[in-house]
Design a protein around this motif. Structure first.
Motif, mmCIF file in Angstrom:
data_model
loop_
_atom_site.group_PDB
_atom_site.id
_atom_site.type_symbol
_atom_site.label_atom_id
_atom_site.label_comp_id
_atom_site.label_asym_id
_atom_site.label_seq_id
_atom_site.Cartn_x
_atom_site.Cartn_y
_atom_site.Cartn_z
ATOM 1 N N ASN A 193 0.801 -1.231 0.000
ATOM 2 C CA ASN A 193 0.000 0.000 0.000
ATOM 3 C C ASN A 193 0.830 1.277 0.000
ATOM 4 O O ASN A 193 0.269 2.365 0.083
ATOM 5 N N ARG A 194 2.134 1.158 -0.063
ATOM 6 C CA ARG A 194 2.987 2.350 0.002
ATOM 7 C C ARG A 194 2.789 3.239 -1.227
ATOM 8 O O ARG A 194 2.890 2.771 -2.348
ATOM 9 N N PRO A 195 2.548 4.509 -0.985
ATOM 10 C CA PRO A 195 2.469 5.438 -2.122
ATOM 11 C C PRO A 195 3.821 5.488 -2.837
ATOM 12 O O PRO A 195 4.868 5.529 -2.203
ATOM 13 N N LYS A 196 3.769 5.485 -4.163
ATOM 14 C CA LYS A 196 4.990 5.501 -4.945
ATOM 15 C C LYS A 196 4.756 6.327 -6.206
ATOM 16 O O LYS A 196 3.694 6.241 -6.810
ATOM 17 N N TYR A 197 5.759 7.125 -6.544
ATOM 18 C CA TYR A 197 5.745 7.841 -7.811
ATOM 19 C C TYR A 197 6.920 7.329 -8.624
ATOM 20 O O TYR A 197 8.023 7.196 -8.108
ATOM 21 N N GLU A 198 6.689 7.074 -9.892
ATOM 22 C CA GLU A 198 7.749 6.601 -10.761
ATOM 23 C C GLU A 198 8.054 7.649 -11.826
ATOM 24 O O GLU A 198 7.165 8.379 -12.264
ATOM 25 N N SER A 199 9.327 7.732 -12.196
ATOM 26 C CA SER A 199 9.793 8.627 -13.259
ATOM 27 C C SER A 199 9.387 10.079 -13.016
ATOM 28 O O SER A 199 8.751 10.717 -13.852
ATOM 29 N N VAL A 200 9.764 10.593 -11.852
ATOM 30 C CA VAL A 200 9.472 11.976 -11.487
ATOM 31 C C VAL A 200 10.618 12.862 -11.994
ATOM 32 O O VAL A 200 11.784 12.626 -11.687
ATOM 33 N N TYR A 201 10.262 13.879 -12.760
ATOM 34 C CA TYR A 201 11.250 14.798 -13.319
ATOM 35 C C TYR A 201 11.420 16.010 -12.409
ATOM 36 O O TYR A 201 10.623 16.239 -11.498
ATOM 37 N N SER A 202 12.453 16.791 -12.679
ATOM 38 C CA SER A 202 12.814 17.913 -11.806
ATOM 39 C C SER A 202 11.675 18.901 -11.616
ATOM 40 O O SER A 202 11.480 19.421 -10.519
ATOM 41 N N ASN A 203 10.883 19.153 -12.658
ATOM 42 C CA ASN A 203 9.799 20.128 -12.532
ATOM 43 C C ASN A 203 8.637 19.614 -11.682
ATOM 44 O O ASN A 203 7.748 20.365 -11.316
ATOM 45 N N GLN A 204 8.637 18.320 -11.349
ATOM 46 C CA GLN A 204 7.568 17.732 -10.531
ATOM 47 C C GLN A 204 8.050 17.357 -9.131
ATOM 48 O O GLN A 204 7.237 17.124 -8.247
ATOM 49 N N PHE A 205 9.358 17.277 -8.942
ATOM 50 C CA PHE A 205 9.890 16.663 -7.732
ATOM 51 C C PHE A 205 9.440 17.366 -6.459
ATOM 52 O O PHE A 205 8.942 16.735 -5.529
ATOM 53 N N GLU A 206 9.629 18.667 -6.374
ATOM 54 C CA GLU A 206 9.305 19.358 -5.126
ATOM 55 C C GLU A 206 7.826 19.243 -4.787
ATOM 56 O O GLU A 206 7.464 19.028 -3.631
ATOM 57 N N SER A 207 6.950 19.352 -5.773
ATOM 58 C CA SER A 207 5.514 19.251 -5.471
ATOM 59 C C SER A 207 5.152 17.838 -5.004
ATOM 60 O O SER A 207 4.336 17.678 -4.094
#
Length: 142
Positions: A95-109
């Motif tokens: 159930n762990r939230p995971k984001y894949e292939s996050v780019y620099s313009n999305q990382f901080e958010s």
């Protein structure tokens, strides 16, 4: 003097790395938690030494420096800082939230989304409760 064949470009990287963000946010933990919980960020190589893993730990000094793995960021290769994968701990593995292939313009958010999630809030509350128990029942022995 001979010119070296090992010349390389010394271009400075302008964008913040995932490590930069994690260190910055870890530094804000003490103030945000009334100096109960601090943050620590580690950097290790992945299993085949082709990428990096950054991990943000919550540290509770008054509980014998108990540490809790909160966020893991996986940089897939050493040559490119982004994209990265992000995992938020605190729930069962499936159930762990995971984001894949996050780019620099999305990382901080995405990082802010993890940090402000109900999962993270529950973890912080749980650590505070455990600390109160430790202080109440084990205070004389510590």
């Amino acid at each position: 003097m001979k010119k070296s064949i090992w010349e390389f470009s010394e271009e400075k990287q302008e964008e913040k790395t995932p490590f930069d963000f994690l260190v910055e946010y870890a530094g804000q933990l003490l103030e945000a938690t009334d100096e109960i919980i601090s943050g620590d960020v580690t950097r290790t190589y992945n299993d085949d030494n082709t990428g990096l893993i950054y991990t943000l730990y919550l540290i509770v000094p008054d509980m014998r420096y108990y540490s809790y793995k909160l966020i893991e960021v996986i940089q897939k290769d050493l040559l490119n800082v982004y994209p990265v994968d992000m995992i938020l701990y605190g729930t069962a593995k499936q159930n762990r939230p995971k984001y894949e292939s996050v780019y620099s313009n999305q990382f901080e958010s995405k990082l802010r989304e993890f940090i402000s999630s109900s999962i993270t809030k529950n973890i912080l509350s749980g650590l505070k409760i455990q600390l109160e128990i430790v202080r109440k029942y084990e205070g004389d022995r510590m």
